[in-house]
Scaffold this active site. Structure first.
Site, PDB file in Angstrom:
ATOM      1  N   GLN A   1     -23.052 -10.044  15.810  1.00 45.73           N
ATOM      2  CA  GLN A   1     -21.239  -9.436  15.567  1.00 45.73           C
ATOM      3  C   GLN A   1     -22.107  -9.249  13.929  1.00 45.73           C
ATOM      4  O   GLN A   1     -21.767 -10.062  12.875  1.00 45.73           O
ATOM      5  CB  GLN A   1     -19.796 -10.180  16.189  1.00 45.73           C
TER       6      GLN A   1
ATOM      7  N   HIS B   1     -21.576  -4.013  16.186  1.00 47.39           N
ATOM      8  CA  HIS B   1     -22.141  -6.423  16.662  1.00 47.39           C
ATOM      9  C   HIS B   1     -23.020  -5.291  18.313  1.00 47.39           C
ATOM     10  O   HIS B   1     -22.983  -4.109  18.743  1.00 47.39           O
ATOM     11  CB  HIS B   1     -20.410  -5.325  17.543  1.00 47.39           C
TER      12      HIS B   1
ATOM     13  N   SER C   1     -18.317  -7.067   9.744  1.00 52.46           N
ATOM     14  CA  SER C   1     -16.973  -5.621   9.516  1.00 52.46           C
ATOM     15  C   SER C   1     -16.193  -6.679  10.630  1.00 52.46           C
ATOM     16  O   SER C   1     -14.289  -5.441  10.685  1.00 52.46           O
ATOM     17  CB  SER C   1     -17.061  -4.646   9.489  1.00 52.46           C
TER      18      SER C   1
ATOM     19  N   SER D   1       0.876  -1.124   0.089  1.00 46.64           N
ATOM     20  CA  SER D   1      -0.216  -0.085   0.641  1.00 46.64           C
ATOM     21  C   SER D   1       1.255   1.753   0.135  1.00 46.64           C
ATOM     22  O   SER D   1       0.443   2.414  -0.219  1.00 46.64           O
ATOM     23  CB  SER D   1      -0.659   0.420   1.249  1.00 46.64           C
TER      24      SER D   1
ATOM     25  N   ARG E   1      -3.128  -8.037  24.288  1.00 48.94           N
ATOM     26  CA  ARG E   1      -3.976  -8.057  25.204  1.00 48.94           C
ATOM     27  C   ARG E   1      -3.609  -8.588  27.132  1.00 48.94           C
ATOM     28  O   ARG E   1      -4.029  -7.944  27.897  1.00 48.94           O
ATOM     29  CB  ARG E   1      -5.260  -8.303  24.842  1.00 48.94           C
TER      30      ARG E   1
ATOM     31  N   ASN F   1     -18.296  -1.494  16.116  1.00 51.33           N
ATOM     32  CA  ASN F   1     -17.572  -1.786  16.296  1.00 51.33           C
ATOM     33  C   ASN F   1     -16.331  -1.243  15.589  1.00 51.33           C
ATOM     34  O   ASN F   1     -15.100  -1.633  16.274  1.00 51.33           O
ATOM     35  CB  ASN F   1     -17.862  -3.291  15.720  1.00 51.33           C
TER      36      ASN F   1
ATOM     37  N   CYS G   1     -12.846  -5.858  19.974  1.00 52.79           N
ATOM     38  CA  CYS G   1     -14.759  -5.054  19.241  1.00 52.79           C
ATOM     39  C   CYS G   1     -16.118  -5.453  20.603  1.00 52.79           C
ATOM     40  O   CYS G   1     -16.622  -4.795  20.276  1.00 52.79           O
ATOM     41  CB  CYS G   1     -14.555  -4.899  17.865  1.00 52.79           C
TER      42      CYS G   1
ATOM     43  N   ARG H   1     -21.991 -14.390  14.719  1.00 55.04           N
ATOM     44  CA  ARG H   1     -21.736 -13.807  13.404  1.00 55.04           C
ATOM     45  C   ARG H   1     -23.748 -13.700  12.815  1.00 55.04           C
ATOM     46  O   ARG H   1     -24.358 -14.281  12.510  1.00 55.04           O
ATOM     47  CB  ARG H   1     -21.266 -13.976  12.597  1.00 55.04           C
TER      48      ARG H   1
ATOM     49  N   LYS I   1     -11.680 -13.991  24.893  1.00 48.03           N
ATOM     50  CA  LYS I   1     -11.879 -12.515  24.509  1.00 48.03           C
ATOM     51  C   LYS I   1     -12.376 -12.177  26.104  1.00 48.03           C
ATOM     52  O   LYS I   1     -12.209 -11.848  26.740  1.00 48.03           O
ATOM     53  CB  LYS I   1     -11.927 -12.606  23.090  1.00 48.03           C
TER      54      LYS I   1
HETATM   55  C1  2RA Z   1     -14.390  -9.881  15.031  1.00 53.23           C
HETATM   56  N1  2RA Z   1     -13.938  -8.697  17.532  1.00 53.23           N
HETATM   57  O1  2RA Z   1     -15.871  -9.269  15.441  1.00 53.23           O
HETATM   58  C2  2RA Z   1     -13.453  -9.872  15.745  1.00 53.23           C
HETATM   59  C3  2RA Z   1     -13.067  -9.160  14.880  1.00 53.23           C
HETATM   60  N2  2RA Z   1     -11.575  -8.531  16.585  1.00 53.23           N
HETATM   61  O2  2RA Z   1     -14.195 -10.622  14.192  1.00 53.23           O
END
Ligand code: 2RA
Length: 349
Positions: free
Chosen positions: A156, A254, A159, A40, A99, A327, A129, A247, A225
């Site tokens: 979630q 989110h 993105s 890039s 983290r 998110n 996120c 998802r 996480k």
């Molecule tokens: C997701 N939390 O939504 C993750 C991205 N870091 O896939």
């Protein structure tokens, strides 16, 4: 002296939002240097109303930099953050690489801003996120009621999986629009074909109970996480947490359902007062008027939106909430910029 900032990963989905936020916030920065992979380099991106050329990641890009925002894959952060800190740069890192390192604070400015001042490795980590999309609201309730347990399910947005996630959903939506799909087993899967992008199943006309990679005993990395990061941010190492991460066919923002159990009995009235006045939180909760947050309404905004506040019917110490947060903004770019602004205040006093 105004501090010099580097944005590493400036061309990615989160990097793009970082540049927007840096252009919108009070301009506390001297030079803003944009950095990305060699692929890039040479591109020009707008920040603060000016076109800035993207530099290829290399040791020399950190010369003279005070603070660097990193939004790159875990392995790239693991390799390059120590190179930057060796040059005196404070790294604010949005990968998972540091983290849970006990020598790296994990910071949400509304919840534990003090933690950002103690950084033995010169690194401050930004949470994932999914954790970030709820933790500002949960932190405000914890400060008053004392949190004992979290049981959450996430919804979630694609993105969260980067540009590939967004491209995948848009492509699949075009393949399933119209017609009668979603009425017999496997018809959606056949229509979208084998290429499900970063997801293990079609995400258009579907929900997928998986995010991240497989960890022990069937848990996903995303679920771990939520548990590990919530404990660290809130300073509650033994907090009981159970998360199921899912998802959904949403581009950005989110959502989570939260069952939060506290030390003693809680009242909805007091919870609503806390949420209505907590910095960074918007209480939007009037189901009789059809008012509750949805991702389609929340996307592009900064706060954590909370609705559907109820006391658990079978436990007077617990609250049920529905929470939405963008998110890419609070879930990633905004929190990272806010941490950098906290650290920058140390340079300018
Ligand atoms: C997701 N939390 O939504 C993750 C991205 N870091 O896939």
């Amino acid at each position: 002296r105004k501090p010099t900032l580097a944005v590493v990963g400036a061309t990615g989905a989160v990097g793009t939002v970082m540049l927007q936020i840096l252009s919108q916030h009070a301009d506390i920065w001297g030079e803003i240097r944009l950095v990305a992979s060699p692929r890039s380099a040479g591109r020009k991106l707008a920040v603060r109303g000016a076109e800035v050329e993207v530099l290829a990641l290399g040791e020399e890009v950190f010369d003279g930099v005070d603070i660097a925002l990193f939004d790159v894959p875990d392995d790239v952060s693991a390799q390059w953050a120590p190179i930057a800190t060796a040059k005196g740069v404070v790294v604010v890192d949005n990968s998972a690489a540091f983290r849970m390192d006990p020598d790296v604070p994990l910071v949400v400015p509304e919840v534990n801003p003090h933690a950002a001042r103690v950084r033995p490795r010169g690194i401050v980590a930004n949470p994932n996120c999914t954790t970030l999309s709820m933790i500002v609201a949960i932190g405000a309730l914890h400060a008053e009621f004392g949190l004992r347990e979290l049981i959450v399910s996430s919804y979630q947005a694609v993105s969260g999986a980067g540009r590939d996630g967004v491209d995948t959903l848009r492509r699949q939506l075009s393949l399933v629009a119209g017609g009668e799909l979603g009425t017999s087993p496997g018809d959606v899967r056949r229509a979208v074909g084998d290429d499900t992008g970063p997801f293990p199943a079609p995400v258009a006309l579907n929900v997928v109970p998986w995010a991240g990679s497989l960890k022990d005993d069937g848990w996903s990395s995303e679920e771990m996480k939520v548990r590990d990061e919530s404990r660290k941010i809130l300073g509650l190492p033994a907090l009981r947490v159970a998360a199921t991460c899912v998802r959904v066919p949403v581009i950005t923002t989110h959502s989570l359902t939260v069952h939060a159990r506290f030390e003693d009995e809680v009242t909805v009235d007091r919870a609503r007062e806390i949420l209505a006045t907590a910095p960074g939180v918007v209480l939007f909760d009037d189901p009789a008027a059809g008012e509750f947050p949805t991702p389609a309404d929340v996307v592009g905004t900064d706060p954590t939106w909370v609705g559907r506040v109820r006391r658990a019917l079978d436990d007077p110490t617990a609250l049920e909430l529905f929470v939405c947060g963008d998110n890419l903004r609070k879930g990633a770019a905004l929190n990272t910029v806010q941490i950098a602004e906290l650290v920058a205040a140390e340079f300018t006093v």
